[in-house]
Scaffold this motif. Sequence first.
Motif, PDB file in Angstrom:
ATOM      1  N   VAL A  54       0.858  -1.183   0.000  1.00 64.09           N
ATOM      2  CA  VAL A  54       0.000   0.000   0.000  1.00 64.09           C
ATOM      3  C   VAL A  54       0.888   1.225   0.000  1.00 64.09           C
ATOM      4  O   VAL A  54       1.879   1.283   0.728  1.00 64.09           O
ATOM      5  CB  VAL A  54      -0.911   0.010   1.255  1.00 64.09           C
ATOM      6  N   VAL A  77      -5.200  -0.060  -7.669  1.00 62.32           N
ATOM      7  CA  VAL A  77      -6.477   0.447  -7.187  1.00 62.32           C
ATOM      8  C   VAL A  77      -6.186   1.733  -6.420  1.00 62.32           C
ATOM      9  O   VAL A  77      -5.274   1.776  -5.597  1.00 62.32           O
ATOM     10  CB  VAL A  77      -7.173  -0.570  -6.252  1.00 62.32           C
ATOM     11  N   PHE A  78      -6.936   2.792  -6.710  1.00 68.12           N
ATOM     12  CA  PHE A  78      -6.733   4.074  -6.045  1.00 68.12           C
ATOM     13  C   PHE A  78      -7.949   4.406  -5.197  1.00 68.12           C
ATOM     14  O   PHE A  78      -9.083   4.247  -5.634  1.00 68.12           O
ATOM     15  CB  PHE A  78      -6.546   5.203  -7.080  1.00 68.12           C
ATOM     16  N   PHE A  79      -7.700   4.871  -4.008  1.00 65.12           N
ATOM     17  CA  PHE A  79      -8.747   5.381  -3.122  1.00 65.12           C
ATOM     18  C   PHE A  79      -8.394   6.820  -2.787  1.00 65.12           C
ATOM     19  O   PHE A  79      -7.248   7.110  -2.442  1.00 65.12           O
ATOM     20  CB  PHE A  79      -8.828   4.571  -1.825  1.00 65.12           C
ATOM     21  N   ARG A  80      -9.341   7.709  -2.884  1.00 64.82           N
ATOM     22  CA  ARG A  80      -9.139   9.092  -2.488  1.00 64.82           C
ATOM     23  C   ARG A  80      -9.915   9.311  -1.197  1.00 64.82           C
ATOM     24  O   ARG A  80     -11.133   9.187  -1.181  1.00 64.82           O
ATOM     25  CB  ARG A  80      -9.621  10.041  -3.568  1.00 64.82           C
ATOM     26  N   VAL A  81      -9.204   9.605  -0.135  1.00 68.14           N
ATOM     27  CA  VAL A  81      -9.808   9.790   1.166  1.00 68.14           C
ATOM     28  C   VAL A  81      -9.908  11.283   1.440  1.00 68.14           C
ATOM     29  O   VAL A  81      -8.937  12.015   1.230  1.00 68.14           O
ATOM     30  CB  VAL A  81      -8.974   9.100   2.258  1.00 68.14           C
ATOM     31  N   HIS A  82     -11.063  11.718   1.888  1.00 63.55           N
ATOM     32  CA  HIS A  82     -11.217  13.138   2.243  1.00 63.55           C
ATOM     33  C   HIS A  82     -12.241  13.267   3.347  1.00 63.55           C
ATOM     34  O   HIS A  82     -13.075  12.389   3.558  1.00 63.55           O
ATOM     35  CB  HIS A  82     -11.612  13.985   1.028  1.00 63.55           C
TER      36      HIS A  82
END
Length: 85
Positions: A54, A77-82
């Motif tokens: 990761v 795989v991309f995750f954008r956390v906000h």
Amino acid sequence: EPFCGQFVVFPKTHYQMYDDISRLGRKNFVTLYNNPRPALETEPLQLMAEPGDVVFAHPLLPHRAGPNHSANIRYAVFFRVHRPG
């Protein structure tokens, strides 16, 4: 092994992005960086990750997929956390 489609980042350039957004405003920044993109102040770095690794990166860090000279497909795989708001 290098050049197998690694995630490529431009170390410490998120500071440059922040300064440019602050100076130009978000709308002008997007226009500037898409027509054509200016040179960054550092060399790209291929992250040599293994399956299952990761990577956490600053959201303003410029990045791209590296060239893939292998016979294998490289999946990511991309995750954008906000936060809300």
